[in-house]
Design an enzyme around this catalytic site. Structure first.
Site, mmCIF file in Angstrom:
data_model
loop_
_atom_site.group_PDB
_atom_site.id
_atom_site.type_symbol
_atom_site.label_atom_id
_atom_site.label_comp_id
_atom_site.label_asym_id
_atom_site.label_seq_id
_atom_site.Cartn_x
_atom_site.Cartn_y
_atom_site.Cartn_z
ATOM 1 N N GLU B 48 -14.289 50.342 -12.313
ATOM 2 C CA GLU B 48 -15.591 50.222 -11.672
ATOM 3 C C GLU B 48 -16.355 49.161 -12.449
ATOM 4 O O GLU B 48 -16.575 49.299 -13.652
ATOM 5 C CB GLU B 48 -16.371 51.538 -11.765
ATOM 6 C CG GLU B 48 -16.278 52.394 -10.535
ATOM 7 C CD GLU B 48 -17.171 53.630 -10.657
ATOM 8 O OE1 GLU B 48 -18.257 53.542 -11.263
ATOM 9 O OE2 GLU B 48 -16.751 54.678 -10.162
ATOM 10 N N ASP B 59 -28.942 55.613 -13.727
ATOM 11 C CA ASP B 59 -28.234 55.435 -14.984
ATOM 12 C C ASP B 59 -29.060 55.835 -16.194
ATOM 13 O O ASP B 59 -30.269 55.626 -16.243
ATOM 14 C CB ASP B 59 -27.794 53.970 -15.135
ATOM 15 C CG ASP B 59 -26.611 53.654 -14.248
ATOM 16 O OD1 ASP B 59 -25.597 54.374 -14.355
ATOM 17 O OD2 ASP B 59 -26.700 52.720 -13.435
#
Lengths: 395, 259
Positions: B48, B59
């Site tokens: 990824e 995040d």
């Protein structure tokens, strides 16, 4: 009720703007909020309690005051909606009262909030204290430094203030962090957003908790003058005080609505916070609206003398009102706002927030084009005590 | 190699597929290239590749900072695509919506096809807002895995399983990437539930940091995504040592994938 209140569509869009651009973990929380909101908005007892708190705790209704000596206001009636006289000194508390009541109704024990200059943080800490709810406030590290007094105030009110790092260490990063914290504790936590920004249903909810400003103004105008205002002016950062006052006049097509963005050092300089004027369509903090950004889609640093307008996005409903032509958006630069700040202080004995001074400056400009039959209403969204140190440092 | 074949191969070997996450351009594109080589050498199956963004809502600190380092070295979407094209591993891009929107949705999908991207994950478009991008990608044979969070409710889970392609990304805990130590959120039960709804592979991510974390997924998931732990492993060391640290951790994770 929803339709006559200009509510967004089922996906949370005002025209082409709004929506819900959030991580999957938050979708259920937003759904839960939406359901609770519909229930509360349809419940007369909820509104009765909200208005009782605004009356007894906040001090509403606020006056609509006609200026006497302000340059520009001698010939043309210029009226100030005195949101600066609210408890805690700004319109922000209208919204935090509403959201705290909703949080309590949903059984949430803990409030979180982002804050830039600290005004929304103080307003959230205040209702947290009043309703006995735990409050955590997220604030950019740079803002904590710049607004030490408000940090102390929030702590006095029992809130915990958390310093947020990140690229700019200001409001934008504080909102990012509040979303992250919410994602980790969605079960027991209510996120109190301070403006008409964020993912659906926040822009709609915050507007509904601010529309009391417009509802009162409309009634006050009709009672005292027997007519509606010709112009309604409000400053726009995220845009909650503006939508609060605009919302009562949206259906009155003769009432011109003016949103005043922070030009900063001038829109052409690039050092500005005028998202609608100088930005482009993008997605920030959960909704599609105008954003100050690079061609690569990275959010740009903003500049304004007024911390409350120093935000790279703007509420999606404003983007819609601009696109539909119902409201007009203009800019006032730092220097013009500072001059209006001094002018209102010296001529009227009212010290406005630097945010509101942008609206005052535009009203002075507009008054030159209006006659004695017109009524120019300005939303004086907050008082300027918080800005005194900054003003003093500039002289 | 496409996503389905990668998972098929891992399954045949009786192990989990290992999907490391790295931020493209952290701290520069050259380092990313070396890290990709080491991940391939350690036996990772897919990678990824994060597209740097300054306001990453999903995040935690580790990946947010990695993104800032990548932006500082001037990593654009075009640079990420160029890096992906040279990757020794099949690439899934992981990027927030705004940079993709500014690139242009159709142009982005086309550029992904040109760079041989096998999948795209956009963490801030859930089901509702992703339709246009999903259509543009699928028309070019690029998969769009969707996330299922611990808070996602059953009727929505079924819709996500219908709309997802490539695999279903199962978020192991509340919060953002990189956090760990929370109690697992009925993950075992959630995975069993998903099995009955979809034939797509199930990959677990968010908070998977150690070989032990990976071993616990055996017999339940088909793959695992490890991001923040890898970035932590090389963020604070010299560029020369970075590749070595990444190799060591990735190797240990790959062994854990075997049980």
């Amino acid at each position: 009720m929803p339709i006559e209140r200009n509510s967004p569509d089922r996906r949370g869009y005002f025209g082409n703007f709004g929506g819900r651009f959030v991580p999957e973990v938050l979708v259920a929380a937003l759904d839960e909020l939406e359901v609770a909101l519909e229930g509360a908005f349809a419940d007369p007892e909820f509104w009765a309690e909200y208005h009782a708190v605004l009356r007894d705790f906040v001090g509403r209704p606020t006056p609509l005051y006609r200026v006497g000596r302000l340059p520009g206001g001698e010939r043309v009636p210029v009226l100030l909606k005195r949101e600066d006289l609210n408890h805690t000194g700004a319109h922000k508390v209208n919204n935090t009262v509403g959201q705290a009541l909703l949080a309590r109704r949903m059984g949430k024990k803990r409030l979180i909030a982002e804050t830039g200059a600290g005004q929304h943080g103080v307003a959230t800490a205040t209702v947290g204290a009043k309703f006995g709810m735990h409050v955590d406030v997220y604030m950019g590290a740079l803002d904590i430094e710049r607004q030490a007094l408000n940090v102390y105030l929030m702590e006095l009110l029992g809130a915990r203030v958390h310093s947020v790092g990140g690229a700019s260490q200001t409001l934008k990063d504080a909102i990012n962090e509040a979303f992250r914290v919410w994602a980790a504790r969605v079960e027991d936590t209510f996120y109190v957003i301070g403006s008409v920004v964020g993912a659906h249903p926040y822009p709609y909810m915050v507007r509904e908790f601010q529309r009391v400003i417009g509802d009162e103004t409309r009634e006050q105008c009709l009672q005292r003058f027997g007519r509606l205002p010709s112009d309604v002016i409000a400053c726009v950062g995220g845009g909650s005080n503006a939508l609060g006052i605009f919302s009562a006049f949206l259906a009155d097509s003769d009432v011109r609505l003016w949103g005043v963005e922070a030009g900063g050092e001038g829109v052409e300089s690039g050092r500005t916070a005028a998202a609608l004027t100088a930005g482009s369509v993008g997605v920030l903090h959960g909704s599609r609206s105008y954003v100050l950004q690079s061609a690569e889609g990275q959010v740009r640093e903003t500049q304004s003398v007024s911390a409350g307008l120093d935000y790279p996005g703007v509420g999606p409903e404003h983007a819609h009102l601009r696109e539909s032509g119902r409201a007009t958006y203009v800019t006032i630069d730092d220097a013009e706002a500072l001059a209006a700040f001094r002018s209102l202080a010296a001529h009227e004995g009212i010290i406005p927030a630097l945010e509101s001074a942008h609206a005052i400056a535009f009203a002075q400009r507009l008054a030159g084009q209006r006659g004695a039959d017109d009524l120019v209403v300005v939303n004086l969204s907050g008082r300027g005590d918080k800005d005194i140190a900054q003003i003093r440092a500039r002289t | 190699m496409g996503i389905a074949r990668v998972f098929g191969r891992a399954q045949k070997q009786g192990r989990l597929a290992l999907i490391p996450y790295i931020m493209a351009g952290d701290p520069d594109v050259e380092t990313s290239q070396r890290v990709l080589d080491q991940l391939a050498r350690a036996g990772a199956d897919l990678v990824e590749l994060g597209i740097p963004y300054g306001d990453p809502l999903a995040d935690g600190t580790t990946i947010a900072r990695a993104g800032q380092r990548a932006l500082k070295s001037g990593t654009t979407v075009a640079a990420v695509l160029a890096l992906a094209k040279k990757s020794p591993l099949p690439v899934i891009l992981f990027g927030y919506f705004n940079p993709i929107m500014q690139f242009g949705i159709d142009g982005f999908a086309q550029a992904c096809e040109d760079a041989c991207i096998v999948g795209v994950i956009v963490p801030d478009v859930a089901l509702e807002e992703g339709q246009e991008l999903r259509a543009a990608l699928l028309a070019r044979g690029i998969k769009m895995p969707l996330l299922v969070a611990p808070t996602t409710r059953p009727p929505r889970i079924a819709t996500i399983c219908e709309q997802a392609s490539g695999f279903v990304y199962v978020v192991s805990r509340l919060g953002v990437t990189g956090r760990s130590g929370d109690e697992e959120f009925g993950l075992r039960q959630r995975l069993a539930e998903l099995r009955s709804l979809t034939d797509l592979p199930l990959a677990v991510g968010f908070g998977i940091r150690t070989p032990d974390d990976v071993r616990r997924l055996h017999g339940q998931a088909d793959g695992t995504v490890v991001g923040s732990a890898l970035i932590d492993a090389y963020a604070d060391v010299s560029k020369e040592k970075a590749a070595q640290h990444v190799y060591r951790l990735a190797k240990a994770l790959r062994e854990a994938c075997e049980g």
